[in-house]
Design a protein around this motif. Structure first.
Motif, PDB file in Angstrom:
ATOM      1  N   THR A  74      -1.401  -5.677  10.023  1.00  0.00           N
ATOM      2  CA  THR A  74      -1.906  -6.795   9.469  1.00  0.00           C
ATOM      3  C   THR A  74      -3.313  -6.405   8.924  1.00  0.00           C
ATOM      4  N   ALA A  75      -3.875  -6.967   8.209  1.00  0.00           N
ATOM      5  CA  ALA A  75      -4.957  -6.652   7.606  1.00  0.00           C
ATOM      6  C   ALA A  75      -6.073  -6.466   8.541  1.00  0.00           C
ATOM      7  N   VAL A  83      -7.994   1.978   9.412  1.00  0.00           N
ATOM      8  CA  VAL A  83      -6.551   2.954   9.269  1.00  0.00           C
ATOM      9  C   VAL A  83      -5.963   1.962   8.135  1.00  0.00           C
ATOM     10  N   ILE A  84      -5.377   2.875   7.540  1.00  0.00           N
ATOM     11  CA  ILE A  84      -4.308   2.455   6.574  1.00  0.00           C
ATOM     12  C   ILE A  84      -2.875   3.073   6.615  1.00  0.00           C
ATOM     13  N   PRO A  85      -1.881   2.216   6.846  1.00  0.00           N
ATOM     14  CA  PRO A  85      -0.567   2.774   6.977  1.00  0.00           C
ATOM     15  C   PRO A  85      -0.066   3.331   5.596  1.00  0.00           C
ATOM     16  N   ASN A 134      -5.203  -2.636  -1.031  1.00  0.00           N
ATOM     17  CA  ASN A 134      -3.738  -2.849  -0.364  1.00  0.00           C
ATOM     18  C   ASN A 134      -3.687  -4.152   0.391  1.00  0.00           C
ATOM     19  N   TYR A 135      -4.730  -4.834   0.625  1.00  0.00           N
ATOM     20  CA  TYR A 135      -4.404  -5.970   1.678  1.00  0.00           C
ATOM     21  C   TYR A 135      -4.911  -7.344   0.875  1.00  0.00           C
ATOM     22  N   PRO A 182       1.031  -5.913  23.444  1.00  0.00           N
ATOM     23  CA  PRO A 182       0.507  -6.000  21.828  1.00  0.00           C
ATOM     24  C   PRO A 182      -0.466  -7.079  21.284  1.00  0.00           C
ATOM     25  N   GLN A 183       0.182  -8.138  21.737  1.00  0.00           N
ATOM     26  CA  GLN A 183      -0.669  -9.586  21.316  1.00  0.00           C
ATOM     27  C   GLN A 183      -1.939  -9.741  22.004  1.00  0.00           C
ATOM     28  N   ILE A 184      -2.006  -9.306  23.296  1.00  0.00           N
ATOM     29  CA  ILE A 184      -3.409  -9.290  23.883  1.00  0.00           C
ATOM     30  C   ILE A 184      -4.272  -8.424  23.251  1.00  0.00           C
ATOM     31  N   ILE A 185      -3.882  -7.200  23.090  1.00  0.00           N
ATOM     32  CA  ILE A 185      -4.900  -6.373  22.210  1.00  0.00           C
ATOM     33  C   ILE A 185      -5.200  -6.707  20.913  1.00  0.00           C
ATOM     34  N   LYS A 186      -4.367  -7.370  20.359  1.00  0.00           N
ATOM     35  CA  LYS A 186      -4.473  -8.108  18.934  1.00  0.00           C
ATOM     36  C   LYS A 186      -5.541  -9.265  18.877  1.00  0.00           C
TER      37      LYS A 186
END
Length: 572
Positions: A74-75, A83-85, A134-135, A182-186
């Motif tokens: 996500t942005a 970072v950029i994928p 890109n976002y 993952p969602q906690i980190i986010k």
């Protein structure tokens, strides 16, 4: 690394030979030698080390990244980690990194993306430009994303097991697993990002019997940004403890620590404090503004006359200058502004603070530690044996600290410190109440500065109005001004720029006493604060905090409501 820099055209082979020769003489690392010689920038060294570790180097300006690849992150996640994928397969994601040496970023992204993540070498400028390019398709605010995430939890799209919402028995592995979901980190990352974007000074995680809410303090006022499900409290608190290097299993005792985070292209210092409360743990994070130490006093809102008086006082060879005001009124920032002026190669400056908030180059800074008996007084005694020219004491709390500060000033040191009182005249009477001898105060004190911070009105939605008689009387508007039909003040209706608060930023209100012979005589008489104030207004031209606020309200900098909230109307 030298060969990589030559291959990239950063340095020439001859320059590499010169640097290697210098390295043999100094014993320093090659990268430091190259930067010291001015042959390359630190970013060049970082990028070459990334390549040396096996990462590819990419030029983002020449890459066309597919939209489905960009959507792998996500942005807000991409911005938070800089970072950029750039490429994605079923089991691997390649991201271009502004800081390829930060391996923790790859670990976090792997948790969030759920697949292997590898880094590629880039730089902050290119990553920031690529993010904007890109976002652009993601227009949701961070607040909307947090609310959406909360709703998805409520609908069961994310199971309780996935979010780590399970009974915690104190097992360390279990708690670490919670923090790595993952969602906690986010959620935690988005909270940090929103706090930085809102210019917040503090982040509060507050847990109640049935609720859990996250608030930030902006311009001195708390605002709720999201209220996650109560079940997430332990997981979010555990995440904060993990990144703060705290004991994740200790939930019975308060803990404190500091962390440094890179949020997008901004590096922030955070002071983290946890407190056991009735229904869990309360977490408060103070965001420390590194730029505060670079502020000059004019930028902090000091009028020219007070700035000149402060500048004259702090350049005296000895004496004490005290800054007073409530918690959060900017006292420490003012002292750092003074130290910024005084910090020259020909003086030695030592500070003792509780704790050290900002690290300043070329200053000796010492943390108070009451747990081991290192109090302000004990620390100050030791500092005086370190041959300082200027000493900053975080706060004068007791008679012992006050007496040592006085002794230090009388033995040829300039002492800067803070104290908690309501006004400049009351600071002098406070020292007398602490039983500091009047003759010592008279001999050492050079100036007292009282200050408050009030919110600046938003310049985009402010409008002028004519206040009524009652408001003018409460504000302390002089009679001549009240009778002037052209007299007006400002108010704000709120707009998108100020998030409909009507205010944007803060400014300082100041009253200052510079100690002269008349003040010294009054101190020797143990005069009351009223007598000190009357003398200062009549003979020193001192204006009170309320009058300073009135002037800024008339100038359209702040509102009457802010001035009346933060200052008292003083009757002589």
């Amino acid at each position: 690394m030298g060969d990589i820099l030559v291959e990239q055209g950063v340095i020439s082979p001859l320059q590499l030979d010169e640097a290697l020769e210098r390295q043999r003489l100094t014993g320093d690392m090659l990268g430091r030698v190259l930067v010291t010689m001015g042959l390359c920038e630190e970013q060049d060294i970082i990028e070459s080390l990334g390549v040396q570790s096996g990462m590819e180097r990419v030029d983002l300006s020449k890459l066309k990244i597919p939209e489905e690849t960009v959507r792998a992150l996500t942005a807000d996640v991409a911005k938070f980690y800089s970072v950029i994928p750039i490429r994605k397969t079923d089991d691997k994601l390649i991201v271009a990194m502004a800081d390829p040496l930060n391996i923790q970023v790859l670990d976090d992204l792997q948790q969030i993306a759920g697949i292997e993540v590898q880094g590629a070498v880039s730089n902050e400028r290119d990553v920031a430009a690529a993010w904007k390019a890109n976002y652009s398709f993601e227009g949701d605010s961070i607040h909307e994303m947090l609310v959406a995430l909360q709703e998805r939890v409520g609908t069961g799209e994310y199971s309780l097991a996935e979010l780590g919402v399970q009974e915690v028995t104190g097992d360390t592995d279990n708690l670490v697993e919670l923090a790595q979901q993952p969602q906690i980190i986010k959620i935690v990352n988005l909270v940090f990002l929103e706090a930085v974007q809102k210019r917040a000074s503090d982040i509060h995680f507050e847990v109640y019997e049935d609720d859990f809410r996250i608030r930030v303090r902006v311009d001195g006022i708390l605002q709720e940004i999201v209220s996650p499900p109560k079940n997430l409290a332990i997981a979010l608190t555990s995440r904060i403890k993990v990144i703060s290097n705290m004991d994740i299993t200790e939930r019975r005792l308060p803990q404190d620590n500091r962390i440094e985070l890179k949020v997008g292209d901004t590096i922030i210092d955070i002071r983290v404090s946890t407190l056991p409360v009735l229904h869990g743990e309360s977490v408060v994070m103070r965001i420390l503004d590194r730029n505060a130490v670079k502020h000059d006093l004019i930028a902090l809102g000091f009028p020219d006359d007070i700035f000149s008086a402060i500048n004259e006082v702090i350049h005296k060879p000895n004496g004490i200058m005290l800054v007073t005001g409530p918690t959060g009124s900017g006292k420490t920032t003012t002292l750092y502004g003074c130290l910024n002026i005084l910090n020259t190669p020909d003086v030695k400056i030592i500070t003792t603070e509780d704790p050290v908030e900002f690290q300043i180059d070329q200053l000796i800074q010492c943390n108070v530690n009451d747990a081991v008996g290192l109090t302000f007084a004990r620390c100050l005694r030791s500092i005086l044996r370190q041959d300082p020219d200027i000493v900053m004491v975080g706060e004068i709390r007791d008679l012992e600290t006050a007496q040592i500060a006085v002794e230090a000033s009388l033995t040829g040191h300039m002492v800067l410190s803070t104290i908690h009182t309501n006004s400049a005249p009351e600071t002098i009477t406070r020292l007398l109440d602490m039983d500091v001898e009047p003759f010592l105060i008279a001999a050492s004190l050079e100036a007292v500065l009282a200050q408050r911070l009030c919110r600046r009105i938003c310049r985009f939605c402010k409008e002028v109005y004519k206040p009524d008689e009652d408001e003018m009387l409460e504000l302390g508007v002089p009679k001549a001004w009240r009778e002037d039909p052209k007299f007006q003040l400002v108010k704000a209706s709120g707009c998108q720029s100020c998030e409909y608060t009507g205010y944007l930023g803060r400014t300082g209100l100041y009253e200052m006493i510079t100690v002269d012979e008349g003040i010294r005589d009054l101190v020797l008489e143990s005069a009351t604060s009223m007598r000190l104030r009357r003398y200062s207004r009549k003979h020193l031209g001192m204006i009170t905090l309320r009058e300073a606020g009135l002037l800024k309200a008339v100038q359209g900098i702040t509102t009457a409501a802010e001035v009346m909230y933060h200052t008292d109307l003083v009757e002589d």
